[in-house]
Design an enzyme around this catalytic site. Sequence first.
Site, short mmCIF file in Angstrom:
data_model
loop_
_atom_site.label_atom_id
_atom_site.label_comp_id
_atom_site.label_asym_id
_atom_site.label_seq_id
_atom_site.Cartn_x
_atom_site.Cartn_y
_atom_site.Cartn_z
N CYS A 53 1.02 -1.39 0.27
CA CYS A 53 -0.10 -0.07 -0.22
C CYS A 53 0.67 1.00 0.20
O CYS A 53 0.50 2.47 -0.74
CB CYS A 53 -1.00 -0.04 1.24
SG CYS A 53 -2.60 -1.39 1.33
N HIS A 372 -13.50 -2.16 -7.88
CA HIS A 372 -12.46 -3.36 -7.67
C HIS A 372 -13.16 -3.72 -8.91
O HIS A 372 -13.50 -4.86 -8.44
CB HIS A 372 -11.77 -3.77 -6.59
CG HIS A 372 -10.83 -4.74 -7.08
ND1 HIS A 372 -10.80 -6.20 -7.35
CD2 HIS A 372 -9.13 -4.57 -6.10
CE1 HIS A 372 -9.46 -6.78 -7.49
NE2 HIS A 372 -8.78 -5.34 -6.75
#
Length: 547
Positions: A53, A372
């Site tokens: 991340c 997503h």
Amino acid sequence: EHSSTPATQYTAGGGSPLANEPMHQNVNPKAPPMTEKEFSIGKQIYFERCAGCHGVLRKGATGKPLTTDKTLAAGTDYLKVFIKYGSPAGMPNWGTSGELTDDEVDLMARYIQQEPPTPPEFGMEEMKKTWKVLIPAEKRPKKKMNNFNIDNLFSVTLRDTGEIALIDGDSKQIVNIVKTGYAVHISRLSASGRYLFVIGRDAKINMIDLWMEKPDNVAEIRVGLEARSVDTSKAKGYEDTYAIAGSYWPPQYVIMKGDTLEPLKIQATRGMTVDTQEYHPEPRVASIVANHHKPEFVVNVKETGKILMVDYSDLDNLKTTTIDAARYLHDGGWDATKRYFLVAANQSNKIAVVDTVTGKRAALVDVGKIPHPGRGANFNHPTFGPVWSTSHLGSEDISLIGTDPVKHKANAWKVVQVLKGQGGGSLFIKTHPKSKNLWVDTPFNPDAKISQSVAVYDINNLNKPAQIIDIAGCAKDLGEGAKRVVQPEYNKAGDEVWFSVWSAKDKRSAIVVVDDKTRTCKKVIADPKLITPTGKFNVYNTQHDIY
Ligand code: DHE
């Protein structure tokens, strides 16, 4: 060895191979001190849990930047609270979840105040050293030597064992378990459908010949230290000619020979960001697709937010069109006509649409929080015409986007309808041209009931609430442990949908095959060799981009 749940693996890239690379230890005199041993533990934890991340160089992506100007200003105590308890913005609660001990939390708070160590580069010399042609092209079969219906084979990632399982979609039998890199991320097919390419998190590519009596590896290479994407040339005249892989570290992509994986051309993706136009040292390559109409690869660069249309017809005079999109590009797929490519810019809550005929951006569409799509799902909406759809990690919304600028101009590149799903934590959505069902998973929803079931919508009546199907419930007898139901994938005929019931490495997993028409469980493939199955790729549907 750190154990971690699938949810934290998603946000943290569990098991990064980078931790083992030799790196320079940088002692920052302003940072709280650490021993060399502590630094090396910090490095390992950082690459396994945080780099996915925050980036290797900590410039931020899905997570906030953690450069030392910021971390030194925040200080150890503040950082410890964040690491231990997490934040509503998406930082996992590493301490209270039991993933990190209080000592490890303290160590990480100090570690991120030291300058980030930089992993080594990986160029032609390094690639060539790892490149192996196991069976030269001329020694391979001249025709298909097995009796499998190759079109309906499934390549299934066995995430934590470093293997893929090849499963015969007709008989549901395992044809072979092939050794691969660690945690294969995706499988893709050559244009002819003969060769299967898989790429591990450790950037190892395996090329598998499906014509062999028992399909197995014929070539392999490592293209970097961490990677997620691979594809092959699909344009007329270039069938099976090239393969391409993108890596996270180093930030680059490489074009290889399609029959041997010989690396030919490496291109760095370091450069300027799309919005603030400042230099970024770590623009990772996310999804890659091959244009079916033109000799072009579509390469999506996460941190710069740019889409590269790489013309592979002349590698010595490489032409690349750079299309401005938005940060941070991740996954995406074609519309039904395969003219438009739609890709999630996940932290911008947008879908970028590229017209691959004109080589221009067609639109930036606002959707919900952290779209997503996987590759998304295409179908004909009874009111709005052709749509492509995505679910979201950060919300229950399922956004349907009009994709036909000719016959349904008013709806093109607009969200025409938002369906309500079971909740956030969705990764993948799927349908098939022959089906009237739209399937949506929610593997990272914190509620086990939701993460173990899927929602299915009737495409002919989208106002009707979804039916919820308890997929993990179909796979009884797996024993205890969290079971995440992930990634719907159709068979070639479009009358079965396959789901992975993904358990921890030391627990039992399975694949559940659902009859698409009746929406009932048809078969449970629970072979003990199916350890941590995640992605599944039907040969025909993947080869032809049918979704
Ligand atoms: Fe994925 C696709 C990156 C976590 C399973 N994943 C992709 C793609 C990218 C990506 C760039 C698109 C490739 C393409 O189309 O060319 N994935 C990442 C990450 O960076 C992330 C967030 C964290 C990490 O460190 O890896 C991540 N992904 C996961 C998981 O935790 C999943 C669920 C399980 C696993 O294997 O690690 C997972 N990702 C998948 C799957 C696809 C995928 C199954 C392909 C879906 C498809 O239908 O094409």
